[in-house]
Design a protein around this motif. Structure first.
Motif, PDB file in Angstrom:
ATOM      1  N   ASP A  30     -38.689 -61.235  32.278  1.00 20.08           N
ATOM      2  CA  ASP A  30     -38.024 -62.282  31.497  1.00 20.08           C
ATOM      3  C   ASP A  30     -38.126 -62.004  30.001  1.00 20.08           C
ATOM      4  OD1 ASP A  30     -37.373 -63.645  33.822  1.00 20.08           O
ATOM      5  OD2 ASP A  30     -39.185 -64.888  33.755  1.00 20.08           O
ATOM      6  N   GLN A  31     -39.276 -61.534  29.560  1.00 20.78           N
ATOM      7  CA  GLN A  31     -39.459 -61.229  28.141  1.00 20.78           C
ATOM      8  C   GLN A  31     -38.592 -60.046  27.728  1.00 20.78           C
ATOM      9  OE1 GLN A  31     -43.653 -60.567  28.267  1.00 20.78           O
ATOM     10  NE2 GLN A  31     -44.156 -62.716  27.848  1.00 20.78           N
ATOM     11  N   ILE A  32     -38.521 -59.025  28.575  1.00 19.17           N
ATOM     12  CA  ILE A  32     -37.689 -57.858  28.274  1.00 19.17           C
ATOM     13  C   ILE A  32     -36.224 -58.257  28.211  1.00 19.17           C
ATOM     14  CG2 ILE A  32     -36.903 -55.624  29.173  1.00 19.17           C
ATOM     15  CD1 ILE A  32     -39.766 -55.308  30.321  1.00 19.17           C
ATOM     16  N   ARG A  33     -35.793 -59.069  29.173  1.00 21.59           N
ATOM     17  CA  ARG A  33     -34.397 -59.536  29.198  1.00 21.59           C
ATOM     18  C   ARG A  33     -34.071 -60.316  27.928  1.00 21.59           C
ATOM     19  NH1 ARG A  33     -34.315 -63.507  32.855  1.00 21.59           N
ATOM     20  NH2 ARG A  33     -34.832 -62.018  34.475  1.00 21.59           N
ATOM     21  N   LEU A  34     -34.982 -61.203  27.514  1.00 25.62           N
ATOM     22  CA  LEU A  34     -34.762 -62.002  26.311  1.00 25.62           C
ATOM     23  C   LEU A  34     -34.669 -61.111  25.066  1.00 25.62           C
ATOM     24  CD1 LEU A  34     -34.550 -64.768  24.922  1.00 25.62           C
ATOM     25  CD2 LEU A  34     -37.047 -64.796  24.824  1.00 25.62           C
ATOM     26  N   ILE A  35     -35.556 -60.128  24.958  1.00 23.30           N
ATOM     27  CA  ILE A  35     -35.531 -59.230  23.796  1.00 23.30           C
ATOM     28  C   ILE A  35     -34.227 -58.455  23.747  1.00 23.30           C
ATOM     29  CG2 ILE A  35     -36.578 -57.151  22.808  1.00 23.30           C
ATOM     30  CD1 ILE A  35     -39.296 -58.294  23.751  1.00 23.30           C
ATOM     31  N   TYR A  36     -33.797 -57.900  24.872  1.00 19.38           N
ATOM     32  CA  TYR A  36     -32.541 -57.144  24.888  1.00 19.38           C
ATOM     33  C   TYR A  36     -31.345 -58.032  24.587  1.00 19.38           C
ATOM     34  CZ  TYR A  36     -34.575 -52.808  26.671  1.00 19.38           C
ATOM     35  OH  TYR A  36     -35.282 -51.639  26.812  1.00 19.38           O
ATOM     36  N   ARG A  37     -31.316 -59.228  25.145  1.00 21.42           N
ATOM     37  CA  ARG A  37     -30.181 -60.126  24.900  1.00 21.42           C
ATOM     38  C   ARG A  37     -30.126 -60.555  23.438  1.00 21.42           C
ATOM     39  NH1 ARG A  37     -29.957 -63.542  30.499  1.00 21.42           N
ATOM     40  NH2 ARG A  37     -28.764 -61.951  31.638  1.00 21.42           N
ATOM     41  N   LEU A  38     -31.263 -60.824  22.842  1.00 17.10           N
ATOM     42  CA  LEU A  38     -31.284 -61.174  21.422  1.00 17.10           C
ATOM     43  C   LEU A  38     -30.836 -59.991  20.570  1.00 17.10           C
ATOM     44  CD1 LEU A  38     -34.591 -63.218  21.254  1.00 17.10           C
ATOM     45  CD2 LEU A  38     -32.271 -64.102  21.012  1.00 17.10           C
ATOM     46  N   TYR A  39     -31.238 -58.788  20.955  1.00 19.09           N
ATOM     47  CA  TYR A  39     -30.836 -57.595  20.210  1.00 19.09           C
ATOM     48  C   TYR A  39     -29.332 -57.351  20.344  1.00 19.09           C
ATOM     49  CZ  TYR A  39     -31.085 -52.911  18.275  1.00 19.09           C
ATOM     50  OH  TYR A  39     -30.910 -51.797  17.485  1.00 19.09           O
ATOM     51  N   ILE A  40     -28.789 -57.599  21.522  1.00 18.20           N
ATOM     52  CA  ILE A  40     -27.345 -57.445  21.739  1.00 18.20           C
ATOM     53  C   ILE A  40     -26.568 -58.438  20.883  1.00 18.20           C
ATOM     54  CG2 ILE A  40     -25.504 -57.744  23.456  1.00 18.20           C
ATOM     55  CD1 ILE A  40     -27.512 -56.596  25.520  1.00 18.20           C
ATOM     56  N   GLU A  41     -27.130 -59.626  20.676  1.00 20.64           N
ATOM     57  CA  GLU A  41     -26.479 -60.641  19.844  1.00 20.64           C
ATOM     58  C   GLU A  41     -26.657 -60.361  18.352  1.00 20.64           C
ATOM     59  OE1 GLU A  41     -28.095 -64.372  21.013  1.00 20.64           O
ATOM     60  OE2 GLU A  41     -27.231 -64.270  23.026  1.00 20.64           O
ATOM     61  N   LYS A  42     -27.181 -59.177  18.036  1.00 19.82           N
ATOM     62  CA  LYS A  42     -27.345 -58.690  16.662  1.00 19.82           C
ATOM     63  C   LYS A  42     -28.391 -59.471  15.858  1.00 19.82           C
ATOM     64  CE  LYS A  42     -23.250 -56.204  16.693  1.00 19.82           C
ATOM     65  NZ  LYS A  42     -22.247 -55.535  16.032  1.00 19.82           N
ATOM     66  N   ASN A  43     -29.415 -59.950  16.555  1.00 20.73           N
ATOM     67  CA  ASN A  43     -30.559 -60.524  15.855  1.00 20.73           C
ATOM     68  C   ASN A  43     -31.427 -59.386  15.340  1.00 20.73           C
ATOM     69  OD1 ASN A  43     -30.429 -63.455  16.134  1.00 20.73           O
ATOM     70  ND2 ASN A  43     -30.511 -63.022  18.326  1.00 20.73           N
ATOM     71  N   GLY A  44     -32.084 -59.601  14.227  1.00 15.08           N
ATOM     72  CA  GLY A  44     -32.970 -58.592  13.661  1.00 15.08           C
ATOM     73  C   GLY A  44     -34.300 -58.559  14.389  1.00 15.08           C
ATOM     74  N   ILE A  45     -35.069 -57.521  14.116  1.00 16.28           N
ATOM     75  CA  ILE A  45     -36.376 -57.349  14.755  1.00 16.28           C
ATOM     76  C   ILE A  45     -37.302 -58.518  14.404  1.00 16.28           C
ATOM     77  CG2 ILE A  45     -38.415 -55.864  14.896  1.00 16.28           C
ATOM     78  CD1 ILE A  45     -35.979 -54.617  16.200  1.00 16.28           C
ATOM     79  N   ARG A  46     -37.287 -58.937  13.156  1.00 18.79           N
ATOM     80  CA  ARG A  46     -38.178 -60.039  12.746  1.00 18.79           C
ATOM     81  C   ARG A  46     -37.754 -61.374  13.334  1.00 18.79           C
ATOM     82  NH1 ARG A  46     -41.193 -58.821   7.336  1.00 18.79           N
ATOM     83  NH2 ARG A  46     -41.286 -56.576   7.523  1.00 18.79           N
ATOM     84  N   SER A  47     -36.457 -61.589  13.495  1.00 17.13           N
ATOM     85  CA  SER A  47     -36.028 -62.842  14.124  1.00 17.13           C
ATOM     86  C   SER A  47     -36.371 -62.832  15.610  1.00 17.13           C
ATOM     87  CB  SER A  47     -34.531 -63.086  13.916  1.00 17.13           C
ATOM     88  OG  SER A  47     -33.761 -62.134  14.602  1.00 17.13           O
TER      89      SER A  47
END
Length: 103
Positions: A30-47
């Motif tokens: 679940d954590q990996i999925r959330l990180i990848y989905r946030l990254y796909i939505e163009k969120n930055g590393i700090r966000s």
């Protein structure tokens, strides 16, 4: 959190994540999925760090270690729960970032 298997021939233990980008990462699916989905939505590393509560080095290492391979893509789709479209977006974003950093 991942299944361990034992090889009858060599007598060694291994996990189903061997050969994927999430091998030896201490994050749940679940954590990996959330990180990848946030990254796909163009969120930055700090966000992503603020949203998930994981350190930015953990997040950036997961993203940096992600390499397109058949096994990784299959694992992301079947075990993690990303769709094929999300995987394609992820590969496109990673390729663009790597090409920009090489220049």
């Amino acid at each position: 959190g991942h299944q361990r298997y034992w090889c009858k021939h060599c007598g060694k233990f291994f996990m189903d994540t061997v050969g994927t980008s999430v091998y030896r990462k201490h994050l749940s699916g679940d954590q990996i999925r959330l990180i990848y989905r946030l990254y796909i939505e163009k969120n930055g590393i700090r966000s992503i760090e603020r949203i998930t509560g994981h350190h930015r080095d953990t997040v950036s290492r997961l993203i940096k270690d992600t390499v397109k391979s058949e096994k990784t893509e299959e694992y992301l789709e079947k075990q993690i729960g990303l769709t094929a479209e999300e995987c394609q977006k992820l590969w496109a974003i990673l390729e663009k970032k790597r090409n920009a950093s090489r220049k």
